[in-house]
Design a protein around this motif. Structure first.
Motif, mmCIF file in Angstrom:
data_model
loop_
_atom_site.group_PDB
_atom_site.id
_atom_site.type_symbol
_atom_site.label_atom_id
_atom_site.label_comp_id
_atom_site.label_asym_id
_atom_site.label_seq_id
_atom_site.Cartn_x
_atom_site.Cartn_y
_atom_site.Cartn_z
ATOM 1 N N ALA A 38 43.278 -56.150 10.010
ATOM 2 C CA ALA A 38 43.555 -54.708 9.998
ATOM 3 C C ALA A 38 44.920 -54.418 10.620
ATOM 4 O O ALA A 38 45.680 -53.580 10.110
ATOM 5 N N GLN A 39 45.236 -55.088 11.721
ATOM 6 C CA GLN A 39 46.532 -54.883 12.371
ATOM 7 C C GLN A 39 47.691 -55.260 11.452
ATOM 8 O O GLN A 39 48.780 -54.711 11.558
ATOM 9 N N MET A 62 33.464 -57.363 10.434
ATOM 10 C CA MET A 62 34.853 -57.260 9.985
ATOM 11 C C MET A 62 35.148 -55.848 9.486
ATOM 12 O O MET A 62 36.191 -55.264 9.791
ATOM 13 N N SER A 63 34.223 -55.294 8.716
ATOM 14 C CA SER A 63 34.428 -53.942 8.178
ATOM 15 C C SER A 63 34.483 -52.905 9.289
ATOM 16 O O SER A 63 35.250 -51.939 9.210
ATOM 17 N N ASP A 64 33.686 -53.093 10.339
ATOM 18 C CA ASP A 64 33.730 -52.170 11.483
ATOM 19 C C ASP A 64 35.118 -52.146 12.103
ATOM 20 O O ASP A 64 35.632 -51.079 12.475
ATOM 21 N N ARG A 67 37.475 -50.117 9.925
ATOM 22 C CA ARG A 67 37.246 -48.674 10.005
ATOM 23 C C ARG A 67 37.724 -48.109 11.336
ATOM 24 O O ARG A 67 38.213 -46.980 11.393
ATOM 25 N N LYS A 68 37.590 -48.885 12.387
ATOM 26 C CA LYS A 68 38.110 -48.441 13.683
ATOM 27 C C LYS A 68 39.624 -48.286 13.634
ATOM 28 O O LYS A 68 40.205 -47.470 14.359
ATOM 29 N N ALA A 69 40.261 -49.080 12.781
ATOM 30 C CA ALA A 69 41.718 -48.984 12.625
ATOM 31 C C ALA A 69 42.121 -47.916 11.606
ATOM 32 O O ALA A 69 43.306 -47.751 11.317
ATOM 33 N N GLY A 70 41.127 -47.219 11.053
ATOM 34 C CA GLY A 70 41.417 -46.164 10.091
ATOM 35 C C GLY A 70 41.702 -46.675 8.689
ATOM 36 O O GLY A 70 42.291 -45.954 7.875
ATOM 37 N N LEU A 71 41.274 -47.905 8.391
ATOM 38 C CA LEU A 71 41.529 -48.495 7.083
ATOM 39 C C LEU A 71 40.236 -48.609 6.281
ATOM 40 O O LEU A 71 39.143 -48.725 6.845
#
Length: 239
Positions: A38-39, A62-64, A67-71
């Motif tokens: 995500a980063q 991984m999906s969490d 989503r925390k990164a807004g993606l």
């Protein structure tokens, strides 16, 4: 060309009552992978998993992180063919006969039975497991009603062909699976023998990924057993 990322699930609960669940460390590994990608804004067009709990939970964690990164993270597609081979059943059904007829297996089993401490038990079990699975891959162990090594490889290759055939040009597909299916993909890319394929299956670290490039009939290895997100040695596990 398309990119196929095969991810080995996070550490499972090895030598516990239920192997098919992530350990606490396995959950951390999955979160670290999701956060790492995500980063770096790694966009995934499709995400698939095998049917095992440890595989599905790795993808979910991984999906969490995404989503925390807004993606956005694609909806998970479960593909039964990316299940691991039935190693536990091979061990359980073949061990009694091997203990009667194979001195080498008797010695390895005795070493496991007498082992103490987590590290020694893991190591001694792995040696026993590898010896038995090697015999099974060679066809020296016949277990009626149980999937053979050849059938396992055919199953995984069938799923790979289906995934690649339905892809779009230049897409990136991630599949969370296990060490065996990853080794079959390596066999497909490098034309490995059955025993060399088996040896590769022992090498994938938990939550590492391997990348393959594909276009038409071309299927090429780009990277194997990659894990830069696991920069703490405590996070590097095989089981």
């Amino acid at each position: 060309m398309g990119r196929l990322l095969l991810i080995r699930h996070g550490q499972a609960c090895f030598l516990e009552g239920n192997y098919d669940k992530l350990s606490e460390r396995g959950g951390q590994q999955a979160r670290l992978l999701g956060a790492y990608w995500a980063q770096r804004n790694v966009v995934l067009d499709r995400v698939c998993t095998g049917p095992c709990v440890r595989q599905k939970d790795t993808a979910r964690l991984m999906s969490d992180a995404y989503r925390k990164a807004g993606l956005q993270f694609p909806e998970l597609l479960i593909i039964p063919e990316f299940d691991e081979y039935q190693g536990g059943a091979v061990l359980e059904r073949s061990l009694p006969g091997l203990l009667k007829n194979d001195q080498g297996i008797r010695d390895l089993h005795a070493a496991f039975q007498s082992s103490s401490g987590s590290t020694e038990r893991r190591s001694s079990f792995q040696k026993l497991f590898e010896a038995i699975i090697s015999k099974w891959v060679d066809g020296a162990i016949h277990l009626p009603g149980l999937e053979t090594w050849s059938e396992f490889c055919s199953r995984v290759n069938f799923a790979l062909v289906k995934i690649l055939a339905t892809g779009s040009r230049g897409e990136r597909v991630a599949i969370v699976t296990s060490g065996g299916p990853i080794a079959v993909a390596m066999q497909r890319a490098l034309n490995l023998s059955p025993q060399h394929t088996l040896q590769v299956s022992w090498m994938s670290r938990n939550c590492s990924w391997s990348e393959f490039l594909y276009s038409g009939d071309r299927f090429t290895l780009s990277a194997f057993n990659t894990h830069p997100h696991l920069n703490d040695s405590a996070m590097l596990t095989y089981r």
